[in-house]
Design a protein around this motif. Sequence first.
Motif, PDB file in Angstrom:
ATOM      1  N   MET A 151       0.829  -1.204   0.000  1.00 54.85           N
ATOM      2  CA  MET A 151       0.000   0.000   0.000  1.00 54.85           C
ATOM      3  C   MET A 151       0.865   1.256   0.000  1.00 54.85           C
ATOM      4  N   SER A 152       0.501   2.212  -0.833  1.00 51.91           N
ATOM      5  CA  SER A 152       1.259   3.456  -0.941  1.00 51.91           C
ATOM      6  C   SER A 152       0.980   4.358   0.260  1.00 51.91           C
ATOM      7  N   GLU A 153       1.865   5.315   0.475  1.00 55.30           N
ATOM      8  CA  GLU A 153       1.710   6.249   1.586  1.00 55.30           C
ATOM      9  C   GLU A 153       0.449   7.091   1.422  1.00 55.30           C
ATOM     10  N   GLN A 154       0.107   7.405   0.190  1.00 57.27           N
ATOM     11  CA  GLN A 154      -1.092   8.215  -0.061  1.00 57.27           C
ATOM     12  C   GLN A 154      -2.351   7.500   0.439  1.00 57.27           C
ATOM     13  N   THR A 155      -2.471   6.229   0.117  1.00 57.27           N
ATOM     14  CA  THR A 155      -3.636   5.468   0.569  1.00 57.27           C
ATOM     15  C   THR A 155      -3.566   5.205   2.070  1.00 57.27           C
ATOM     16  N   LYS A 156      -2.367   4.989   2.593  1.00 61.13           N
ATOM     17  CA  LYS A 156      -2.225   4.775   4.029  1.00 61.13           C
ATOM     18  C   LYS A 156      -2.755   5.953   4.838  1.00 61.13           C
ATOM     19  N   GLN A 157      -2.512   7.151   4.377  1.00 59.91           N
ATOM     20  CA  GLN A 157      -2.987   8.326   5.109  1.00 59.91           C
ATOM     21  C   GLN A 157      -4.509   8.342   5.192  1.00 59.91           C
ATOM     22  N   GLN A 158      -5.159   7.931   4.117  1.00 58.33           N
ATOM     23  CA  GLN A 158      -6.622   7.860   4.133  1.00 58.33           C
ATOM     24  C   GLN A 158      -7.100   6.721   5.032  1.00 58.33           C
ATOM     25  N   ALA A 159      -6.335   5.620   5.052  1.00 65.50           N
ATOM     26  CA  ALA A 159      -6.694   4.503   5.931  1.00 65.50           C
ATOM     27  C   ALA A 159      -6.574   4.915   7.395  1.00 65.50           C
ATOM     28  N   TYR A 160      -5.516   5.652   7.725  1.00 68.95           N
ATOM     29  CA  TYR A 160      -5.377   6.157   9.092  1.00 68.95           C
ATOM     30  C   TYR A 160      -6.560   7.056   9.455  1.00 68.95           C
ATOM     31  N   LYS A 161      -6.946   7.885   8.522  1.00 67.23           N
ATOM     32  CA  LYS A 161      -8.055   8.811   8.770  1.00 67.23           C
ATOM     33  C   LYS A 161      -9.329   8.036   9.077  1.00 67.23           C
ATOM     34  N   LYS A 162      -9.575   7.004   8.306  1.00 70.43           N
ATOM     35  CA  LYS A 162     -10.770   6.196   8.558  1.00 70.43           C
ATOM     36  C   LYS A 162     -10.661   5.466   9.890  1.00 70.43           C
ATOM     37  N   LEU A 163      -9.510   4.882  10.161  1.00 65.29           N
ATOM     38  CA  LEU A 163      -9.301   4.165  11.417  1.00 65.29           C
ATOM     39  C   LEU A 163      -9.541   5.078  12.614  1.00 65.29           C
ATOM     40  N   ASP A 164      -9.005   6.277  12.552  1.00 68.16           N
ATOM     41  CA  ASP A 164      -9.123   7.216  13.669  1.00 68.16           C
ATOM     42  C   ASP A 164     -10.539   7.756  13.828  1.00 68.16           C
ATOM     43  N   SER A 165     -11.365   7.612  12.792  1.00 67.62           N
ATOM     44  CA  SER A 165     -12.731   8.137  12.844  1.00 67.62           C
ATOM     45  C   SER A 165     -13.749   7.112  13.319  1.00 67.62           C
ATOM     46  N   ILE A 166     -13.341   5.856  13.468  1.00 67.81           N
ATOM     47  CA  ILE A 166     -14.290   4.806  13.845  1.00 67.81           C
ATOM     48  C   ILE A 166     -14.826   5.053  15.256  1.00 67.81           C
ATOM     49  N   VAL A 167     -16.139   5.020  15.366  1.00 59.51           N
ATOM     50  CA  VAL A 167     -16.817   5.158  16.656  1.00 59.51           C
ATOM     51  C   VAL A 167     -17.022   3.770  17.245  1.00 59.51           C
ATOM     52  N   VAL A 168     -16.777   3.642  18.535  1.00 58.80           N
ATOM     53  CA  VAL A 168     -16.932   2.359  19.207  1.00 58.80           C
ATOM     54  C   VAL A 168     -18.046   2.472  20.247  1.00 58.80           C
ATOM     55  N   LYS A 169     -19.021   1.560  20.147  1.00 54.99           N
ATOM     56  CA  LYS A 169     -20.129   1.516  21.099  1.00 54.99           C
ATOM     57  C   LYS A 169     -20.063   0.193  21.850  1.00 54.99           C
ATOM     58  N   ILE A 170     -20.149   0.273  23.154  1.00 57.74           N
ATOM     59  CA  ILE A 170     -19.981  -0.916  23.991  1.00 57.74           C
ATOM     60  C   ILE A 170     -21.120  -1.021  24.995  1.00 57.74           C
ATOM     61  N   GLY A 171     -21.709  -2.179  25.076  1.00 59.91           N
ATOM     62  CA  GLY A 171     -22.678  -2.468  26.123  1.00 59.91           C
ATOM     63  C   GLY A 171     -24.108  -2.160  25.756  1.00 59.91           C
ATOM     64  N   TYR A 172     -24.445  -0.873  25.701  1.00 60.56           N
ATOM     65  CA  TYR A 172     -25.841  -0.462  25.517  1.00 60.56           C
ATOM     66  C   TYR A 172     -25.879   0.991  25.047  1.00 60.56           C
ATOM     67  N   PRO A 173     -27.004   1.430  24.501  1.00 65.63           N
ATOM     68  CA  PRO A 173     -27.083   2.796  23.961  1.00 65.63           C
ATOM     69  C   PRO A 173     -26.988   3.859  25.055  1.00 65.63           C
ATOM     70  N   ASP A 174     -26.463   5.006  24.681  1.00 65.80           N
ATOM     71  CA  ASP A 174     -26.464   6.153  25.592  1.00 65.80           C
ATOM     72  C   ASP A 174     -27.862   6.749  25.711  1.00 65.80           C
ATOM     73  N   VAL A 175     -28.634   6.629  24.641  1.00 71.14           N
ATOM     74  CA  VAL A 175     -30.015   7.132  24.628  1.00 71.14           C
ATOM     75  C   VAL A 175     -30.925   5.961  24.267  1.00 71.14           C
ATOM     76  N   TRP A 176     -31.848   5.632  25.153  1.00 67.13           N
ATOM     77  CA  TRP A 176     -32.737   4.501  24.928  1.00 67.13           C
ATOM     78  C   TRP A 176     -33.886   4.885  24.005  1.00 67.13           C
ATOM     79  N   ARG A 177     -34.356   3.922  23.246  1.00 68.19           N
ATOM     80  CA  ARG A 177     -35.474   4.142  22.327  1.00 68.19           C
ATOM     81  C   ARG A 177     -36.745   4.459  23.112  1.00 68.19           C
ATOM     82  N   ASP A 178     -37.514   5.397  22.594  1.00 64.02           N
ATOM     83  CA  ASP A 178     -38.748   5.839  23.239  1.00 64.02           C
ATOM     84  C   ASP A 178     -39.925   5.024  22.697  1.00 64.02           C
TER      85      ASP A 178
END
Length: 689
Positions: free
Chosen positions: A410-437
Amino acid sequence: MKTPLLSLKRSALAVACGLLSLSAAAQSPAQNATPAASNAFVLEAHTMDLKADPCTSFFEYANGLWLKNNPIPADRSRYSAYDEVTERNLLALKEIAELAAASQSPDAQQRLVGNFYASGMDEARIEREGAQPLQAQFKLIDAISDKAGLIRVIAQLHQQGVMPLFGFSVDQDLKDSKRYIPQLGQGGLGLPDRDYYLKNDAKTKEIRAQYLAYMKQIFSLLGEDAAQSAQHAAQVMALETRLAKASLTKVELRDPAASYHLTDLDGLQKQGKSAYWSSYFQTIGLQQPGQLNLAHPKFFSEVDKMLDAVPLAQWKTYLKWEVANSRANFLSQAFVNANFDFYGKTLAGTKELQPRWKRVLANIDAQAGEALGQLYVAKFFGPEAKAGVQDMVRNIQTAMRDSIGKLEWMSEQTKQQAYKKLDSIVVKIGYPDVWRDYSSLQIDRGSYADNVARASAFEFQRVLSRLGKPIDRNEWGMTPQTVNAYYNPTMNEMVFPAGILQPPLYHVQADPAANYGNTGATIGHELTHAFDDEGRQFDAAGNLKSWWTAQDEKKFLTRVKAIETQFNEFNPIDKLHINGKLTAGENIADLGGMKIALQALRTSLQKNPQPALLDGLTPDQRFFIANAQSFRSAIRDEMLRLKIATDPHSPDKYRVIAPLANMPEFSSAFNCQGERSPLRQGAKRVNIW
């Protein structure tokens, strides 16, 4: 991985977690909140067959005695580590539901769950009602007098959670993930996949014949004589076969671009002769649908022709079948048995119907799962598990970053975009912060089928109401009690429900090698989905947008082709081979997840050293055994055939042995040399992430 398109939504069965000690497996979910003080939880040695050679028969080495001593329960088509946890979860949920049903508490969630459960367990009333709960929908169908009326009734059925002919939803625009748009996609089939209508091998023909028999049985239960039920079953089969011929294959559906065709109401009406779309949208409450995704134009072109050509009487028969089939499990026992005989026994090989309480709980989970989940989390999920998993996630994300940095292809150009995506991933664990009404959902202790209908209508309206609103980043696609996990590409998020974060799949006091081999590999699996052959087509913001250089994309696809070829070679049953193209995304995630989880374990052990040997096993050995134990499973032949035909996951045994053939770390850990080594050589060895 979740693909946010209508009925195309699927939540990938994440890499199943490894298993710890017998004492951990025997605990209730509540004990995860108050773990033992020792660090004794390692592996389930009593499940292993130590006579097997780990180099040549690793699945049996890790799981042989469990396979011998755990026959598949009669009410299941397969039995696995995940099913063990699910069974324990069901007992916990039963306790919650029975207490809620008995208490008549003023608490909104307890009242909803208690009423729903009580109505589902009221067998006497359900038997008295028979097919009566279907009559209101049948009355609508009988009143259809023209094709415009047909479209209005289809729309009304969609509003009630019955989805004849095609699928409708409101979800994120694949190329503009900051907005919701209406989505229209292929659907309308009663068999699991289009190929069941089109293949002509003996087994498929047999299943079609049994499907016809099932339809005749349902029509008979609705009061038709033998000749009429046979005629109507044949008409439905002919309609569904036409829809199947126009449908994309499951492999084609794995390409998100193939299911993205932006248009509007004028564009829809230009697709063919029919001009019914305005009526459809007005009926469901969308006067101005705006831009929308016509996911499968070829399919809707055929629907248009069918609306012109098929007699109205046959459409009425088809709609009645759709209503009865979708509601059969909530009617009297004769309907339930007929449905189970086909979908349970014939298609999946299950011997016995599950007890009613299990089926009712599964339905509440599907219909009002966050109400049940709120009660579940309060009683059975402690903060220690969440904190431990968060630490593992951080380590595995760091390992993924390191892996990307070391990629020679993988080229450095694509790696930079991969890092950007990796760093943007949201992680949710356990249960929602806001419960469905659920405050607008009426669930009482009356008709169970009516409760199901109201819950289905509530969900349709909830999804429809997304239109015009900001993206709900708090929404979950699984309930907290679910024993599973997923990655959603349009949200760029990983989600790990509380249900999966409990013994024996995870324990806060476990040996790190065991935890990283199971839950760590799950985390790595979902993380790798962001970069598999589907996920890698979405950018950091969740848009279907290329961020690869052409040369890097070519190199990546060459590696994907290699893993497809590997899995095409596996022949689990009869002459059925694993479909390498269908399973590519999950196979990539299994391999990538194991590699980065192992790296994260090694980094963790540098910071927090553990004994070099536990139970006579090194950390690497414990990691691989725990991972293999997480996939321990037995499966009925019928279910295995169904999975090979329709499931994007490979059968569990191959999710163990295939990644190991690409990992020198495994052969090194168990000193597998020469002919005993499973390691593939040269270009046959796959190394993507």
